[in-house]
Design a protein around this motif. Sequence first.
Motif, PDB file in Angstrom:
ATOM      1  N   ARG A  45      38.407  39.837  35.857  1.00  0.00           N
ATOM      2  CA  ARG A  45      38.868  40.951  36.706  1.00  0.00           C
ATOM      3  C   ARG A  45      39.148  40.483  38.136  1.00  0.00           C
ATOM      4  N   GLU A  46      38.363  39.531  38.596  1.00  0.00           N
ATOM      5  CA  GLU A  46      38.637  38.943  39.922  1.00  0.00           C
ATOM      6  C   GLU A  46      40.005  38.271  39.932  1.00  0.00           C
ATOM      7  N   LEU A  47      40.287  37.529  38.857  1.00  0.00           N
ATOM      8  CA  LEU A  47      41.566  36.805  38.786  1.00  0.00           C
ATOM      9  C   LEU A  47      42.758  37.763  38.686  1.00  0.00           C
ATOM     10  N   PHE A  48      42.523  38.964  38.165  1.00  0.00           N
ATOM     11  CA  PHE A  48      43.612  39.940  38.089  1.00  0.00           C
ATOM     12  C   PHE A  48      44.062  40.385  39.489  1.00  0.00           C
ATOM     13  N   CYS A  49      43.217  40.189  40.505  1.00  0.00           N
ATOM     14  CA  CYS A  49      43.623  40.500  41.890  1.00  0.00           C
ATOM     15  C   CYS A  49      44.840  39.660  42.267  1.00  0.00           C
ATOM     16  N   THR A  50      44.795  38.376  41.884  1.00  0.00           N
ATOM     17  CA  THR A  50      45.925  37.462  42.139  1.00  0.00           C
ATOM     18  C   THR A  50      47.167  37.959  41.417  1.00  0.00           C
ATOM     19  N   VAL A  51      46.972  38.387  40.170  1.00  0.00           N
ATOM     20  CA  VAL A  51      48.094  38.889  39.356  1.00  0.00           C
ATOM     21  C   VAL A  51      48.747  40.092  40.041  1.00  0.00           C
ATOM     22  N   ARG A  52      47.922  40.990  40.553  1.00  0.00           N
ATOM     23  CA  ARG A  52      48.464  42.179  41.230  1.00  0.00           C
ATOM     24  C   ARG A  52      49.316  41.789  42.441  1.00  0.00           C
ATOM     25  N   THR A  53      48.832  40.804  43.176  1.00  0.00           N
ATOM     26  CA  THR A  53      49.592  40.311  44.339  1.00  0.00           C
ATOM     27  C   THR A  53      50.926  39.717  43.892  1.00  0.00           C
ATOM     28  N   GLN A  54      50.871  38.908  42.834  1.00  0.00           N
ATOM     29  CA  GLN A  54      52.090  38.237  42.354  1.00  0.00           C
ATOM     30  C   GLN A  54      53.095  39.241  41.787  1.00  0.00           C
ATOM     31  N   LEU A  55      52.608  40.250  41.069  1.00  0.00           N
ATOM     32  CA  LEU A  55      53.520  41.275  40.542  1.00  0.00           C
ATOM     33  C   LEU A  55      54.110  42.096  41.693  1.00  0.00           C
ATOM     34  N   GLY A  56      53.303  42.297  42.735  1.00  0.00           N
ATOM     35  CA  GLY A  56      53.804  42.982  43.932  1.00  0.00           C
ATOM     36  C   GLY A  56      54.951  42.200  44.561  1.00  0.00           C
TER      37      GLY A  56
END
Length: 207
Positions: A45-56
Amino acid sequence: ALHQKEIRKVVQTLEQAAREILTVLQSVHQPSGFKEIPSKCAKARELFCTVRTQLGELKTKFPVEQYYRFHEHWRFVLQRLAFLAAFVVYLETETLVVREEVAKILGIQVVREKGFHLDVEDYLAGVLIMASELSRLAVNSVTAGDYTRPLRISNFINELDSGFRLLNLKNDPLRKRYDGLKYDVKKIEEVVYDLSIRGLAKDAGDK
């Protein structure tokens, strides 16, 4: 062409992030992995923070109304991310994640009109990838001496299969993936059958 180049760059970073999340979650297949499920899910779930930034970042690389023009570029990685989100939620709660929840984990929309969104077929593909991961988990549960988990996985996969049977899948890649689900169902049934023959599934049904 500029859009495509920019999109490809972001997609590569998303693919890298997906690989990192998968690496974290793969450890649940190890014999000692079940004890570590809560910590591995928290890390994912921590790593999904990076994913959210990248999708943004990805959604700034093309005009919003041209989502489906460029969809092919990120379709595969988005399906992988949907699978990873679904797998995390399954490991945490042993329930099927809804599309809205996957979109929330990824920080994107559900409704097409609202912009960059999780297409329903990409969500369904992610769920089907998770099913084959769960058939692996059922086999590895037995190795780890956890004889109740395969029965729970079996019930879950059978319900999933019933749900997919109600859908009229016109999308060819999705239909092919659904054909794979039949093998997953069969593989898990064999695990459960083997447990019952060995008398190891007796108390599993009560839990």
